[in-house]
Structures are given as C-alpha cells and as structure tokens.
Design a protein around this motif. Structure first.
Motif, mmCIF file in Angstrom:
data_model
loop_
_atom_site.group_PDB
_atom_site.id
_atom_site.type_symbol
_atom_site.label_atom_id
_atom_site.label_comp_id
_atom_site.label_asym_id
_atom_site.label_seq_id
_atom_site.Cartn_x
_atom_site.Cartn_y
_atom_site.Cartn_z
ATOM 1 N N VAL A 90 32.020 -15.041 -1.172
ATOM 2 C CA VAL A 90 32.180 -14.556 -2.545
ATOM 3 C C VAL A 90 32.801 -15.665 -3.389
ATOM 4 C CG1 VAL A 90 33.378 -12.859 -4.007
ATOM 5 C CG2 VAL A 90 32.533 -12.177 -1.764
ATOM 6 N N VAL A 91 32.311 -15.804 -4.628
ATOM 7 C CA VAL A 91 32.928 -16.722 -5.579
ATOM 8 C C VAL A 91 33.429 -15.895 -6.756
ATOM 9 C CG1 VAL A 91 32.605 -18.709 -7.098
ATOM 10 C CG2 VAL A 91 31.391 -18.603 -4.909
ATOM 11 N N LEU A 92 34.733 -15.929 -6.984
ATOM 12 C CA LEU A 92 35.350 -15.256 -8.122
ATOM 13 C C LEU A 92 35.466 -16.292 -9.228
ATOM 14 C CD1 LEU A 92 36.643 -12.677 -9.196
ATOM 15 C CD2 LEU A 92 38.797 -13.417 -8.173
ATOM 16 N N MET A 93 34.610 -16.171 -10.255
ATOM 17 C CA MET A 93 34.406 -17.250 -11.226
ATOM 18 C C MET A 93 34.823 -16.839 -12.641
ATOM 19 S SD MET A 93 32.650 -20.350 -11.466
ATOM 20 C CE MET A 93 31.347 -20.334 -10.225
ATOM 21 N N ASP A 94 35.666 -17.646 -13.255
ATOM 22 C CA ASP A 94 35.972 -17.534 -14.685
ATOM 23 C C ASP A 94 34.731 -17.998 -15.445
ATOM 24 O OD1 ASP A 94 37.193 -17.416 -17.176
ATOM 25 O OD2 ASP A 94 38.535 -19.110 -16.823
ATOM 26 N N LEU A 95 34.469 -17.418 -16.597
ATOM 27 C CA LEU A 95 33.288 -17.813 -17.364
ATOM 28 C C LEU A 95 33.544 -18.983 -18.290
ATOM 29 C CD1 LEU A 95 31.722 -14.357 -18.263
ATOM 30 C CD2 LEU A 95 31.096 -15.930 -16.440
ATOM 31 N N SER A 96 34.721 -19.029 -18.907
ATOM 32 C CA SER A 96 35.016 -20.048 -19.911
ATOM 33 C C SER A 96 35.992 -21.077 -19.350
ATOM 34 C CB SER A 96 35.612 -19.374 -21.154
ATOM 35 O OG SER A 96 35.939 -20.334 -22.116
ATOM 36 N N MET A 97 35.441 -22.271 -19.030
ATOM 37 C CA MET A 97 36.256 -23.344 -18.464
ATOM 38 C C MET A 97 35.769 -24.681 -19.003
ATOM 39 S SD MET A 97 36.400 -22.232 -14.457
ATOM 40 C CE MET A 97 34.634 -21.974 -14.341
ATOM 41 N N PRO A 98 36.634 -25.690 -18.990
ATOM 42 C CA PRO A 98 36.191 -27.030 -19.398
ATOM 43 C C PRO A 98 35.271 -27.640 -18.339
ATOM 44 C CG PRO A 98 38.439 -27.110 -18.593
ATOM 45 C CD PRO A 98 38.035 -25.657 -18.616
ATOM 46 N N VAL A 99 34.649 -28.725 -18.662
ATOM 47 C CA VAL A 99 33.752 -29.509 -17.810
ATOM 48 C C VAL A 99 32.444 -28.753 -17.547
ATOM 49 C CG1 VAL A 99 33.432 -30.806 -15.667
ATOM 50 C CG2 VAL A 99 35.688 -30.707 -16.724
ATOM 51 N N MET A 100 32.503 -27.650 -16.824
ATOM 52 C CA MET A 100 31.336 -26.805 -16.562
ATOM 53 C C MET A 100 31.809 -25.365 -16.525
ATOM 54 S SD MET A 100 28.814 -26.571 -13.217
ATOM 55 C CE MET A 100 28.102 -28.188 -13.352
ATOM 56 N N MET A 150 35.595 -11.088 8.461
ATOM 57 C CA MET A 150 36.436 -11.646 7.412
ATOM 58 C C MET A 150 35.526 -12.156 6.286
ATOM 59 S SD MET A 150 39.638 -12.541 6.414
ATOM 60 C CE MET A 150 40.514 -12.227 7.913
ATOM 61 N N THR A 151 35.799 -11.722 5.079
ATOM 62 C CA THR A 151 35.073 -12.180 3.900
ATOM 63 C C THR A 151 35.847 -13.331 3.273
ATOM 64 O OG1 THR A 151 34.192 -9.972 3.498
ATOM 65 C CG2 THR A 151 34.157 -11.502 1.652
ATOM 66 N N THR A 152 35.157 -14.447 3.068
ATOM 67 C CA THR A 152 35.805 -15.618 2.491
ATOM 68 C C THR A 152 35.543 -15.685 0.984
ATOM 69 O OG1 THR A 152 33.888 -17.002 3.007
ATOM 70 C CG2 THR A 152 35.668 -16.901 4.647
ATOM 71 N N VAL A 153 36.563 -16.132 0.247
ATOM 72 C CA VAL A 153 36.521 -16.128 -1.221
ATOM 73 C C VAL A 153 36.891 -17.500 -1.766
ATOM 74 C CG1 VAL A 153 37.453 -15.027 -3.305
ATOM 75 C CG2 VAL A 153 37.207 -13.687 -1.207
ATOM 76 N N LEU A 154 36.118 -17.946 -2.757
ATOM 77 C CA LEU A 154 36.433 -19.144 -3.526
ATOM 78 C C LEU A 154 36.847 -18.687 -4.916
ATOM 79 C CD1 LEU A 154 36.417 -22.196 -4.154
ATOM 80 C CD2 LEU A 154 33.969 -21.993 -4.596
ATOM 81 N N ILE A 155 38.031 -19.103 -5.373
ATOM 82 C CA ILE A 155 38.557 -18.723 -6.687
ATOM 83 C C ILE A 155 38.359 -19.893 -7.645
ATOM 84 C CG2 ILE A 155 40.609 -18.060 -8.000
ATOM 85 C CD1 ILE A 155 41.719 -16.905 -5.353
ATOM 86 N N VAL A 156 37.770 -19.587 -8.821
ATOM 87 C CA VAL A 156 37.506 -20.634 -9.810
ATOM 88 C C VAL A 156 38.070 -20.195 -11.158
ATOM 89 C CG1 VAL A 156 35.757 -22.101 -10.865
ATOM 90 C CG2 VAL A 156 35.330 -21.093 -8.594
ATOM 91 N N ASP A 157 39.079 -20.908 -11.640
ATOM 92 C CA ASP A 157 39.702 -20.614 -12.933
ATOM 93 C C ASP A 157 40.439 -21.862 -13.391
ATOM 94 O OD1 ASP A 157 41.759 -19.533 -14.931
ATOM 95 O OD2 ASP A 157 40.605 -17.735 -14.467
ATOM 96 N N ASP A 158 40.436 -22.109 -14.694
ATOM 97 C CA ASP A 158 41.089 -23.303 -15.204
ATOM 98 C C ASP A 158 42.600 -23.144 -15.372
ATOM 99 O OD1 ASP A 158 40.301 -21.523 -17.266
ATOM 100 O OD2 ASP A 158 40.419 -23.083 -18.775
ATOM 101 N N HIS A 159 43.129 -21.973 -15.112
ATOM 102 C CA HIS A 159 44.575 -21.740 -15.213
ATOM 103 C C HIS A 159 45.181 -21.618 -13.809
ATOM 104 C CE1 HIS A 159 43.093 -20.367 -19.171
ATOM 105 N NE2 HIS A 159 44.182 -21.010 -19.572
#
Length: 75
Positions: free
Chosen positions: A50-60, A1-10
């Motif tokens: 895996v980290v699925l990362m948005d590039l443009s977000m507030p804070v960092m 099983m592949t684990t994923v972290l989702i990062v997005d400001d929406h």
C-alpha cells in the motif's frame, strides 16, 4: 503483514502516520518519502503493498507519482 509506504512533504505528518500504522496489528511501514519522485524511487526498492500518498507536494505531486507507480507496477 501488509507493508505501507508513506508519502507526504511534512515530516510531522509522516511521523504521526508511521506511529499509527506501526501500532496496528498486521501493518508495517517499510518506507517514508518527502515527495512523489522520492516515493517512486523508494517503491522500486521496498515493493510496498500500500502507498499512502499526499496529493499536493513539491517536485512531483501525488497524482503524477501514482501514475508512475502504476505504470511500473500495475499489480
């Protein structure tokens, strides 16, 4: 099983991606973050494959957060 972290400001984007990923065989969402700072903190606890990362977000933004994640866990 592949684990994923989702990062997005929406929230709607995070929810949609989570639904798609969780529906896939051998993928599991282990966390969701609103910005890069939250992602770095959460990744320390859940250790995603895996980290699925948005590039443009507030804070960092995604690039800065990715650098921080790689510095802490290069593997």
């Amino acid at each position: 099983m592949t684990t994923v972290l989702i990062v997005d400001d929406h929230a709607m984007v995070r929810a949609g991606l989570a639904a798609l990923i969780d529906a896939a065989e051998n993928l599991s969402v282990v966390g969701q973050a609103r910005d890069g700072a939250e992602a770095v903190e959460l990744a320390r606890n859940v250790h995603p494959d895996v980290v699925l990362m948005d590039l443009s977000m507030p804070v960092m933004g995604g690039i800065e957060a990715t650098r921080a994640l790689l510095a802490e866990s290069p593997e």
